[in-house]
Motif scaffolding. Structure first.
Motif, PDB file in Angstrom:
ATOM      1  N   THR A   4       0.705  -1.110   0.059  1.00 29.13           N
ATOM      2  CA  THR A   4      -0.199  -0.012   0.073  1.00 29.13           C
ATOM      3  C   THR A   4       0.877   1.182   0.037  1.00 29.13           C
ATOM      4  OG1 THR A   4      -1.574  -1.255   1.134  1.00 29.13           O
ATOM      5  CG2 THR A   4      -1.845   1.271   1.159  1.00 29.13           C
ATOM      6  N   SER A   5       1.772   1.457   0.853  1.00 25.42           N
ATOM      7  CA  SER A   5       2.666   2.467   0.889  1.00 25.42           C
ATOM      8  C   SER A   5       3.644   2.748  -0.238  1.00 25.42           C
ATOM      9  CB  SER A   5       3.491   2.266   2.276  1.00 25.42           C
ATOM     10  OG  SER A   5       4.728   1.470   2.112  1.00 25.42           O
ATOM     11  N   ILE A   6       3.897   1.596  -0.992  1.00 22.47           N
ATOM     12  CA  ILE A   6       4.550   2.051  -2.533  1.00 22.47           C
ATOM     13  C   ILE A   6       3.909   1.853  -3.322  1.00 22.47           C
ATOM     14  CG2 ILE A   6       6.808   1.205  -1.259  1.00 22.47           C
ATOM     15  CD1 ILE A   6       6.466  -1.435  -2.856  1.00 22.47           C
ATOM     16  N   GLN A   7       2.214   1.870  -3.278  1.00 24.72           N
ATOM     17  CA  GLN A   7       1.487   1.871  -4.291  1.00 24.72           C
ATOM     18  C   GLN A   7       1.811   0.703  -5.356  1.00 24.72           C
ATOM     19  OE1 GLN A   7       2.042   6.173  -5.762  1.00 24.72           O
ATOM     20  NE2 GLN A   7       0.681   6.673  -4.006  1.00 24.72           N
ATOM     21  N   VAL A   8       1.911  -0.515  -4.981  1.00 26.35           N
ATOM     22  CA  VAL A   8       1.912  -1.608  -5.596  1.00 26.35           C
ATOM     23  C   VAL A   8       0.520  -2.479  -5.165  1.00 26.35           C
ATOM     24  CG1 VAL A   8       2.713  -3.856  -5.995  1.00 26.35           C
ATOM     25  CG2 VAL A   8       4.446  -2.070  -5.970  1.00 26.35           C
ATOM     26  N   ASN A   9      -0.495  -2.187  -6.211  1.00 27.45           N
ATOM     27  CA  ASN A   9      -1.809  -2.487  -6.050  1.00 27.45           C
ATOM     28  C   ASN A   9      -2.362  -3.736  -6.852  1.00 27.45           C
ATOM     29  OD1 ASN A   9      -2.071   0.083  -4.371  1.00 27.45           O
ATOM     30  ND2 ASN A   9      -2.265   1.226  -6.121  1.00 27.45           N
ATOM     31  N   THR A  10      -1.584  -3.809  -7.890  1.00 27.08           N
ATOM     32  CA  THR A  10      -2.135  -4.895  -8.927  1.00 27.08           C
ATOM     33  C   THR A  10      -1.238  -6.266  -8.578  1.00 27.08           C
ATOM     34  OG1 THR A  10      -2.677  -3.238 -10.472  1.00 27.08           O
ATOM     35  CG2 THR A  10      -2.767  -5.513 -11.342  1.00 27.08           C
ATOM     36  N   VAL A  11       0.219  -5.786  -8.576  1.00 30.05           N
ATOM     37  CA  VAL A  11       1.180  -7.064  -8.455  1.00 30.05           C
ATOM     38  C   VAL A  11       0.900  -7.865  -7.207  1.00 30.05           C
ATOM     39  CG1 VAL A  11       3.284  -7.765  -8.571  1.00 30.05           C
ATOM     40  CG2 VAL A  11       2.722  -6.234 -10.089  1.00 30.05           C
ATOM     41  N   SER A  12       0.572  -9.347  -7.165  1.00 24.50           N
ATOM     42  CA  SER A  12       0.815 -10.095  -5.936  1.00 24.50           C
ATOM     43  C   SER A  12       1.997 -10.091  -5.288  1.00 24.50           C
ATOM     44  CB  SER A  12       0.159 -11.347  -6.367  1.00 24.50           C
ATOM     45  OG  SER A  12       0.140 -12.290  -5.212  1.00 24.50           O
ATOM     46  N   LEU A  13       2.165  -9.851  -4.174  1.00 21.41           N
ATOM     47  CA  LEU A  13       3.280 -10.053  -3.375  1.00 21.41           C
ATOM     48  C   LEU A  13       3.217 -11.200  -2.362  1.00 21.41           C
ATOM     49  CD1 LEU A  13       4.109  -6.223  -2.518  1.00 21.41           C
ATOM     50  CD2 LEU A  13       4.965  -7.652  -4.700  1.00 21.41           C
ATOM     51  N   PRO A  14       3.702 -12.430  -2.531  1.00 21.80           N
ATOM     52  CA  PRO A  14       3.436 -13.532  -1.836  1.00 21.80           C
ATOM     53  C   PRO A  14       4.484 -13.523  -0.784  1.00 21.80           C
ATOM     54  CG  PRO A  14       3.459 -14.501  -4.216  1.00 21.80           C
ATOM     55  CD  PRO A  14       3.845 -12.908  -4.118  1.00 21.80           C
ATOM     56  N   SER A  15       3.973 -14.131   0.394  1.00 19.71           N
ATOM     57  CA  SER A  15       4.684 -14.228   1.676  1.00 19.71           C
ATOM     58  C   SER A  15       5.299 -15.481   1.822  1.00 19.71           C
ATOM     59  CB  SER A  15       4.181 -13.668   2.988  1.00 19.71           C
ATOM     60  OG  SER A  15       4.710 -13.989   4.136  1.00 19.71           O
ATOM     61  N   ASP A  16       6.778 -15.785   1.911  1.00 23.96           N
ATOM     62  CA  ASP A  16       7.228 -17.108   2.217  1.00 23.96           C
ATOM     63  C   ASP A  16       7.816 -16.780   3.614  1.00 23.96           C
ATOM     64  OD1 ASP A  16       8.263 -19.439   1.492  1.00 23.96           O
ATOM     65  OD2 ASP A  16      10.138 -18.708   0.686  1.00 23.96           O
ATOM     66  N   PHE A  17       6.881 -16.686   4.588  1.00 20.00           N
ATOM     67  CA  PHE A  17       7.483 -16.155   5.976  1.00 20.00           C
ATOM     68  C   PHE A  17       7.400 -17.628   6.644  1.00 20.00           C
ATOM     69  CE2 PHE A  17       6.421 -15.215  10.415  1.00 20.00           C
ATOM     70  CZ  PHE A  17       7.674 -14.418  10.672  1.00 20.00           C
ATOM     71  N   TRP A  18       6.443 -18.356   6.559  1.00 20.79           N
ATOM     72  CA  TRP A  18       6.296 -19.728   7.342  1.00 20.79           C
ATOM     73  C   TRP A  18       5.746 -20.710   6.399  1.00 20.79           C
ATOM     74  CZ3 TRP A  18       8.909 -20.264  11.293  1.00 20.79           C
ATOM     75  CH2 TRP A  18       8.811 -21.437  12.110  1.00 20.79           C
ATOM     76  N   PRO A  19       6.425 -21.960   6.329  1.00 21.92           N
ATOM     77  CA  PRO A  19       7.716 -22.257   7.288  1.00 21.92           C
ATOM     78  C   PRO A  19       8.883 -21.379   6.534  1.00 21.92           C
ATOM     79  CG  PRO A  19       6.819 -24.381   6.124  1.00 21.92           C
ATOM     80  CD  PRO A  19       5.850 -23.257   6.034  1.00 21.92           C
ATOM     81  N   HIS A  20       9.510 -20.800   7.185  1.00 20.61           N
ATOM     82  CA  HIS A  20      10.540 -19.448   7.038  1.00 20.61           C
ATOM     83  C   HIS A  20      11.431 -19.860   5.468  1.00 20.61           C
ATOM     84  CE1 HIS A  20      12.587 -15.650   7.404  1.00 20.61           C
ATOM     85  NE2 HIS A  20      13.481 -16.241   7.454  1.00 20.61           N
ATOM     86  N   GLY A  21      11.007 -19.172   4.694  1.00 24.61           N
ATOM     87  CA  GLY A  21      11.635 -19.301   3.337  1.00 24.61           C
ATOM     88  C   GLY A  21      11.700 -20.588   2.714  1.00 24.61           C
ATOM     89  N   LYS A  22      10.707 -21.371   2.849  1.00 25.91           N
ATOM     90  CA  LYS A  22      10.274 -22.800   2.353  1.00 25.91           C
ATOM     91  C   LYS A  22      10.519 -22.877   0.883  1.00 25.91           C
ATOM     92  CE  LYS A  22       8.965 -27.171   1.977  1.00 25.91           C
ATOM     93  NZ  LYS A  22       9.204 -27.568   0.575  1.00 25.91           N
ATOM     94  N   VAL A  23       9.653 -21.825   0.105  1.00 30.32           N
ATOM     95  CA  VAL A  23       9.516 -21.676  -1.173  1.00 30.32           C
ATOM     96  C   VAL A  23      11.040 -21.278  -1.806  1.00 30.32           C
ATOM     97  CG1 VAL A  23       8.464 -20.775  -3.096  1.00 30.32           C
ATOM     98  CG2 VAL A  23       7.171 -21.448  -0.966  1.00 30.32           C
ATOM     99  N   THR A  24      11.481 -20.181  -0.938  1.00 24.22           N
ATOM    100  CA  THR A  24      12.824 -19.748  -1.535  1.00 24.22           C
ATOM    101  C   THR A  24      13.766 -20.864  -1.448  1.00 24.22           C
ATOM    102  OG1 THR A  24      12.145 -17.653  -0.491  1.00 24.22           O
ATOM    103  CG2 THR A  24      14.502 -17.865  -1.082  1.00 24.22           C
ATOM    104  N   GLN A  25      13.745 -21.564  -0.260  1.00 25.25           N
ATOM    105  CA  GLN A  25      14.751 -22.713  -0.406  1.00 25.25           C
ATOM    106  C   GLN A  25      14.480 -23.846  -1.382  1.00 25.25           C
ATOM    107  OE1 GLN A  25      15.218 -24.625   3.921  1.00 25.25           O
ATOM    108  NE2 GLN A  25      14.266 -22.531   4.509  1.00 25.25           N
ATOM    109  N   ASP A  26      13.393 -24.051  -1.778  1.00 25.26           N
ATOM    110  CA  ASP A  26      13.167 -24.897  -2.863  1.00 25.26           C
ATOM    111  C   ASP A  26      13.501 -24.579  -4.041  1.00 25.26           C
ATOM    112  OD1 ASP A  26      11.568 -26.506  -0.892  1.00 25.26           O
ATOM    113  OD2 ASP A  26       9.547 -25.938  -1.596  1.00 25.26           O
ATOM    114  N   TYR A  27      13.856 -23.339  -4.337  1.00 25.01           N
ATOM    115  CA  TYR A  27      14.355 -22.647  -5.493  1.00 25.01           C
ATOM    116  C   TYR A  27      15.912 -22.681  -5.342  1.00 25.01           C
ATOM    117  CZ  TYR A  27      10.003 -22.303  -7.883  1.00 25.01           C
ATOM    118  OH  TYR A  27       8.776 -22.580  -8.370  1.00 25.01           O
ATOM    119  N   GLY A  28      16.578 -22.864  -4.181  1.00 31.23           N
ATOM    120  CA  GLY A  28      17.725 -22.628  -3.908  1.00 31.23           C
ATOM    121  C   GLY A  28      18.279 -21.190  -4.025  1.00 31.23           C
TER     122      GLY A  28
END
Length: 153
Positions: free
Chosen positions: A83-107
């Motif tokens: 909201t603060s940076i006016q990104v309204n259309t693009v989805s910003l997924p959270s990989d918070f929990w389990p912490h960084g699981k998706v990020t880890q899957d992609y190395g």
């Protein structure tokens, strides 16, 4: 975990985004997906990276591409930041929990910092990884390069 390689099946995931929507890679079959990782919200380069996705939304639509702005930040943080940076259309997924699981899957998980690398991964319409680029943490990814890669797919 090793960096995901071009030609591999992209690991599926289901996570919530800044709109409290479930985002699953498999639900985008038939479209290209740009997974754009940024280390942390509320930082200048990450802000510019996500705004570049938002500002090029129409171009991504023409290229049959869904841009997703990934980080390990929790959902409430991503919601307020978007909201603060006016990104309204693009989805910003959270990989918070389990912490960084998706990020880890992609190395792309930086164990020392507990955040993702700055990176772009393009997944084709069939769920295959077609392009991977990791950037220095302080370098803004060149959105025109990404668009050029998508245009040539």
């Amino acid at each position: 975990m090793a960096l995901i390689k071009v030609g591999y099946d992209a690991p599926n995931f289901t996570v919530k985004d800044n709109h409290d929507q479930n985002i699953s890679l498999s639900s985008y079959r038939g479209k290209k997906v740009l997974l754009s990782w940024h280390p942390l919200a509320w930082t200048p380069v990450c802000t510019d990276q996500m705004r570049a996705l938002e500002n090029n939304w129409q171009t991504f639509q023409k290229l049959n591409t869904i841009p997703l702005g990934f980080s390990v930040d929790p959902i409430p943080c991503k919601k307020v930041w978007a909201t603060s940076i006016q990104v309204n259309t693009v989805s910003l997924p959270s990989d918070f929990w389990p912490h960084g699981k998706v990020t880890q899957d992609y190395g792309l998980f930086n164990q020392m910092e507990g955040v993702s690398e700055r990176a772009n991964v393009i997944v084709d319409e069939n769920g295959k990884v077609k392009w991977v680029k990791v950037y220095p943490p302080k370098q803004l990814p060149d959105i025109n390069e990404v668009i050029q890669v998508l245009s040539n797919m």
